[in-house]
Design a protein around this motif. Structure first.
Motif, PDB file in Angstrom:
ATOM      1  N   TYR A   1     -11.410  11.320   5.315  1.00 19.67           N
ATOM      2  CA  TYR A   1     -10.668  10.123   5.696  1.00 19.67           C
ATOM      3  C   TYR A   1     -10.547   9.298   4.429  1.00 19.67           C
ATOM      4  O   TYR A   1     -11.544   8.816   3.900  1.00 19.67           O
ATOM      5  CB  TYR A   1     -11.451   9.377   6.773  1.00 19.67           C
ATOM      6  CG  TYR A   1     -10.751   8.201   7.394  1.00 19.67           C
ATOM      7  CD1 TYR A   1     -10.004   8.353   8.559  1.00 19.67           C
ATOM      8  CD2 TYR A   1     -10.842   6.932   6.826  1.00 19.67           C
ATOM      9  CE1 TYR A   1      -9.375   7.268   9.149  1.00 19.67           C
ATOM     10  CE2 TYR A   1     -10.206   5.846   7.409  1.00 19.67           C
ATOM     11  CZ  TYR A   1      -9.474   6.021   8.570  1.00 19.67           C
ATOM     12  OH  TYR A   1      -8.850   4.941   9.151  1.00 19.67           O
TER      13      TYR A   1
ATOM     14  N   ASP B   1      -4.296   1.627  -0.182  1.00 16.68           N
ATOM     15  CA  ASP B   1      -3.664   2.911  -0.453  1.00 16.68           C
ATOM     16  C   ASP B   1      -4.345   4.024   0.337  1.00 16.68           C
ATOM     17  O   ASP B   1      -5.465   3.865   0.809  1.00 16.68           O
ATOM     18  CB  ASP B   1      -3.733   3.229  -1.950  1.00 16.68           C
ATOM     19  CG  ASP B   1      -2.849   2.307  -2.771  1.00 16.68           C
ATOM     20  OD1 ASP B   1      -1.904   1.727  -2.193  1.00 16.68           O
ATOM     21  OD2 ASP B   1      -3.097   2.161  -3.977  1.00 16.68           O
TER      22      ASP B   1
ATOM     23  N   THR C   1       0.786   5.941  -0.661  1.00 13.33           N
ATOM     24  CA  THR C   1      -0.027   7.116  -0.925  1.00 13.33           C
ATOM     25  C   THR C   1      -0.231   7.234  -2.424  1.00 13.33           C
ATOM     26  O   THR C   1       0.659   6.891  -3.196  1.00 13.33           O
ATOM     27  CB  THR C   1       0.624   8.386  -0.358  1.00 13.33           C
ATOM     28  OG1 THR C   1      -0.118   9.509  -0.833  1.00 13.33           O
ATOM     29  CG2 THR C   1       2.056   8.532  -0.803  1.00 13.33           C
ATOM     30  N   ILE C   2      -1.412   7.702  -2.811  1.00 10.52           N
ATOM     31  CA  ILE C   2      -1.619   7.890  -4.236  1.00 10.52           C
ATOM     32  C   ILE C   2      -1.358   9.347  -4.639  1.00 10.52           C
ATOM     33  O   ILE C   2      -1.447   9.689  -5.791  1.00 10.52           O
ATOM     34  CB  ILE C   2      -3.021   7.450  -4.711  1.00 10.52           C
ATOM     35  CG1 ILE C   2      -4.108   8.254  -4.017  1.00 10.52           C
ATOM     36  CG2 ILE C   2      -3.245   5.976  -4.460  1.00 10.52           C
ATOM     37  CD1 ILE C   2      -5.445   8.108  -4.733  1.00 10.52           C
TER      38      ILE C   2
ATOM     39  N   VAL D   1      -9.018   6.240   2.699  1.00  9.16           N
ATOM     40  CA  VAL D   1      -8.374   4.942   2.521  1.00  9.16           C
ATOM     41  C   VAL D   1      -8.981   4.304   1.278  1.00  9.16           C
ATOM     42  O   VAL D   1     -10.201   4.222   1.150  1.00  9.16           O
ATOM     43  CB  VAL D   1      -8.603   4.033   3.741  1.00  9.16           C
ATOM     44  CG1 VAL D   1      -8.180   2.606   3.452  1.00  9.16           C
ATOM     45  CG2 VAL D   1      -7.836   4.564   4.938  1.00  9.16           C
ATOM     46  N   LYS D   2      -8.128   3.913   0.336  1.00  9.12           N
ATOM     47  CA  LYS D   2      -8.605   3.287  -0.901  1.00  9.12           C
ATOM     48  C   LYS D   2      -7.905   1.952  -1.058  1.00  9.12           C
ATOM     49  O   LYS D   2      -6.747   1.901  -1.454  1.00  9.12           O
ATOM     50  CB  LYS D   2      -8.306   4.208  -2.086  1.00  9.12           C
ATOM     51  CG  LYS D   2      -9.083   5.517  -2.001  1.00  9.12           C
ATOM     52  CD  LYS D   2      -8.465   6.598  -2.854  1.00  9.12           C
ATOM     53  CE  LYS D   2      -8.936   7.966  -2.441  1.00  9.12           C
ATOM     54  NZ  LYS D   2     -10.315   8.284  -2.820  1.00  9.12           N
ATOM     55  N   GLY D   3      -8.619   0.879  -0.728  1.00  7.40           N
ATOM     56  CA  GLY D   3      -7.962  -0.416  -0.717  1.00  7.40           C
ATOM     57  C   GLY D   3      -6.859  -0.385   0.329  1.00  7.40           C
ATOM     58  O   GLY D   3      -7.115  -0.064   1.491  1.00  7.40           O
TER      59      GLY D   3
ATOM     60  N   GLU E   1      -4.610   1.740   9.870  1.00 10.07           N
ATOM     61  CA  GLU E   1      -5.590   0.890   9.206  1.00 10.07           C
ATOM     62  C   GLU E   1      -4.980   0.119   8.028  1.00 10.07           C
ATOM     63  O   GLU E   1      -5.155  -1.096   7.910  1.00 10.07           O
ATOM     64  CB  GLU E   1      -6.786   1.719   8.724  1.00 10.07           C
ATOM     65  CG  GLU E   1      -7.828   0.839   8.062  1.00 10.07           C
ATOM     66  CD  GLU E   1      -9.099   1.571   7.656  1.00 10.07           C
ATOM     67  OE1 GLU E   1      -9.321   2.707   8.093  1.00 10.07           O
ATOM     68  OE2 GLU E   1      -9.862   0.966   6.882  1.00 10.07           O
TER      69      GLU E   1
ATOM     70  N   GLY F   1       0.850  -1.182   0.000  1.00  9.96           N
ATOM     71  CA  GLY F   1       0.000   0.000   0.000  1.00  9.96           C
ATOM     72  C   GLY F   1       0.882   1.227   0.000  1.00  9.96           C
ATOM     73  O   GLY F   1       2.017   1.181   0.467  1.00  9.96           O
TER      74      GLY F   1
ATOM     75  N   ALA G   1      -4.561   7.384  11.911  1.00 11.61           N
ATOM     76  CA  ALA G   1      -5.549   6.295  11.910  1.00 11.61           C
ATOM     77  C   ALA G   1      -5.560   5.618  10.544  1.00 11.61           C
ATOM     78  O   ALA G   1      -5.660   4.388  10.444  1.00 11.61           O
ATOM     79  CB  ALA G   1      -6.934   6.841  12.256  1.00 11.61           C
TER      80      ALA G   1
END
Lengths: 217, 349
Positions: free
Chosen positions: B195, B201, B152-153, B197-199, B254, B150, B250
């Protein structure tokens, strides 16, 4: 009733339960003590809602997804349809990895379903082969989409592009021995999603952003 | 016995370290600090490194009591990083390697962080959270590579913190992240932020925009109307720092937990400059405790960019047979963690 835990993931546990006399699957989200209680509560609620809404949206546009019977925000539980014979696409791909025809077929199914979701502006948010099921007891099979906790409704190409990017990354890390999967999926993605050109263009931008980013140590 | 000297200068820190088979002999560092409200620019940072590097070499040799003729290999950061400072330091490393007649090795900065973290903490085969000014990655080892599960995008977590520090004009000394951490300790009110969270990422750019808007609503874009709340009360810096940290940490915990569940891992190692944040370590510790896993973290000497990690990763490469031709002793701004083949043993896989 004693609960039979089927799976315990990072965020929730899944067990067989009962809803008004019907056997169902219960997904119970854990309280996460590492984050602020208010943030944890908001996220849990958001995700249960997303789970409900997107599963319904999928069903409405003809994509197989579990029927949601009930959501209990206080207990952080979602009661949903249980596919007792289904296996994850992840396990299935590992099983059939040497069978080129079967691999092609599963890629077609994945591409079509993801395309259809994006056609209908459903962003899954966590596209991995663990979040897709098939019921292969039948001669043919249909893909069942699950785990909509991170899903959303959006018309933006950025969100859809990121969704594809997440899928590509997941395939690379889970099925590193089958590098052809993603390209094959995209071929069929285009079939079921009219405006796919714009989304794919944006996806390529998202990917380039990722590669460009490692600028400072 | 192998003695390695390492040169690091990919961002605003210049560090030199000397290591003998895993034993730290010297680890010296200087940081280029800019005034509040500004960040470090490539040209000025390179100039800072050029001015400091010779003094630091002298200091490292003095501290370690090692003579140049005892050194076996000269290691430097090949990338990723900012080109001018990388180049300034690489030129010095090449020059002294020629002067002392030693082999040279270019090292991947991220691998340096991971290997140093493993050496200091004794973590065997951890899920690694690598968080710094330029990188945010969740990494696990498999089949001769450190693979990225994972990341950052958009911008790195440290970049998000640094830029927010510039928005509210707090000091960059010793680092913007440290000062945000101190302010956050006094924060009480949590302001809701996006917030993302993508998958596995994460994304920070939207959070940075939103918190900037909360901090300076008068500067908010004309396109966007102010909420009534924004006009009535200006949030304190303490509360904003607190809300920012709680949200982005957080997210990190996660995705780390997701990667652990994915890989069946029961160790976490935090490396990189943001890794010395005590609140992040605390949150990660709670997550680990709840799932019966173990947390490994280091302090600022090894978390923040340093020369010793380059020396140590170079030592691992050198002892397992990696050699570099002079023509290949270059630098690169882009150098992904999973590009490096790992020839030494990692955990029991």
């Amino acid at each position: 009733m004693t609960e039979i835990v089927l799976k315990q993931g990072a965020e929730a546990k899944l067990y067989i339960g009962n809803y008004n006399g019907t056997i169902c699957l219960v997904k119970e989200r854990f309280v996460k003590n590492y984050r602020l209680p208010e943030l944890d509560k908001t996220l849990s609620k958001q995700r249960i809602k997303a789970e409900q809404k997107s599963a319904k949206r999928c069903k409405d546009c003809g994509i197989k997804a579990p029927k949601i019977f009930h959501a209990d925000f206080k207990e952080r539980k979602v009661y949903m349809e249980y596919f007792d014979k289904a296996i994850t696409v992840k396990d299935y791909i590992i099983e059939i990895q040497k069978d080129e025809e079967q691999i092609k077929l599963i890629c077609q199914r994945i591409g079509n379903v993801v395309g259809k979701m994006h056609e209908n502006n459903i962003i899954h948010g966590d596209l991995t082969t663990s979040n897709m099921l098939i019921d292969k007891n039948e001669n043919d099979y249909e893909l069942i989409m699950i785990d909509f906790g991170l899903s959303s409704y959006s018309t933006s190409n950025e969100d859809k592009g990121v969704d594809l990017y997440v899928l590509e990354r997941a395939l690379i890390s889970t099925h590193s021995n089958l590098p052809q999967l993603f390209d094959e999926i995209i071929v069929h993605y285009k079939e079921s999603y009219q405006a796919s050109d714009e989304t794919i263009k944006r996806f390529e931008e998202v990917r380039a952003r990722g590669r460009k980013r490692t600028m400072i140590g | 016995m192998v003695i390695a000297i390492g040169f690091e200068g990919s961002a605003n820190k210049i560090g030199i370290g000397i290591i003998r088979d895993g034993e730290v002999l010297a680890n010296v560092r200087k940081t280029y600090i800019t005034p509040p409200g500004s960040g470090f620019l490539p040209k000025e940072t390179a100039e800072h490194h050029r001015n400091q590097v010779l003094g630091l070499i002298r200091e490292a040799l003095d501290v370690s009591k090692i003579y140049p003729n005892e050194i076996d290999v000269v290691c430097y950061t090949k990338g990723p990083g900012m080109a001018p400072p990388l180049l300034a330091v690489a030129i010095v490393a090449r020059t002294i390697a020629q002067l002392w007649n030693k082999p040279i090795l270019g090292v991947n900065h991220c691998i340096g962080h991971i290997e140093m973290g493993r050496l200091i903490t004794g973590a065997q085969n951890p899920t690694v959270l690598y968080v710094s000014g330029g990188n945010t990655q969740v990494i696990a080892y498999s089949n001769k590579r450190y693979r990225i599960f994972g990341e950052t995008i958009d911008i790195a977590i440290g970049n998000c913190l640094d830029r927010f520090a510039r928005v509210i004009k707090i000091s960059n000394d010793p680092s913007p992240g440290y000062n945000i951490e101190q302010l956050a300790k006094k924060g009480k009110k949590y302001y809701t932020l996006p917030y993302a969270v993508k998958g596995m990422d994460v994304s920070f750019s939207g959070i940075l925009s939103e918190i900037g808007r909360k901090a300076l609503p008068q500067k908010a874009t004309k396109k966007r109307k102010l909420d009534q709340e924004d006009v009535n009360e200006l949030p304190s810096h303490e509360d904003l720092c607190y809300s920012l940290q709680e949200t982005i940490f957080a997210m990190l915990v996660e995705i780390t937990e997701r990667a652990m569940a994915h890989c069946g891992s029961n160790e976490v190692l935090i490396v990189g400059g943001v890794g010395c944040n005590e609140r992040l370590q605390e949150m990660m510790g709670i997550m680990c405790e709840e799932r019966g896993a173990k947390l490994f973290a280091t302090d600022e000497r090894f978390c923040i960019d340093n020369g010793i990690m380059i020396a140590h990763a170079g030592y691992e490469m050198f002892r397992t047979g990696t050699r570099m031709k002079w023509n290949d002793a270059t630098i690169t701004q882009r150098f992904r963690t999973d590009e490096v083949e790992i020839n030494w043993e990692v955990g029991k896989v």
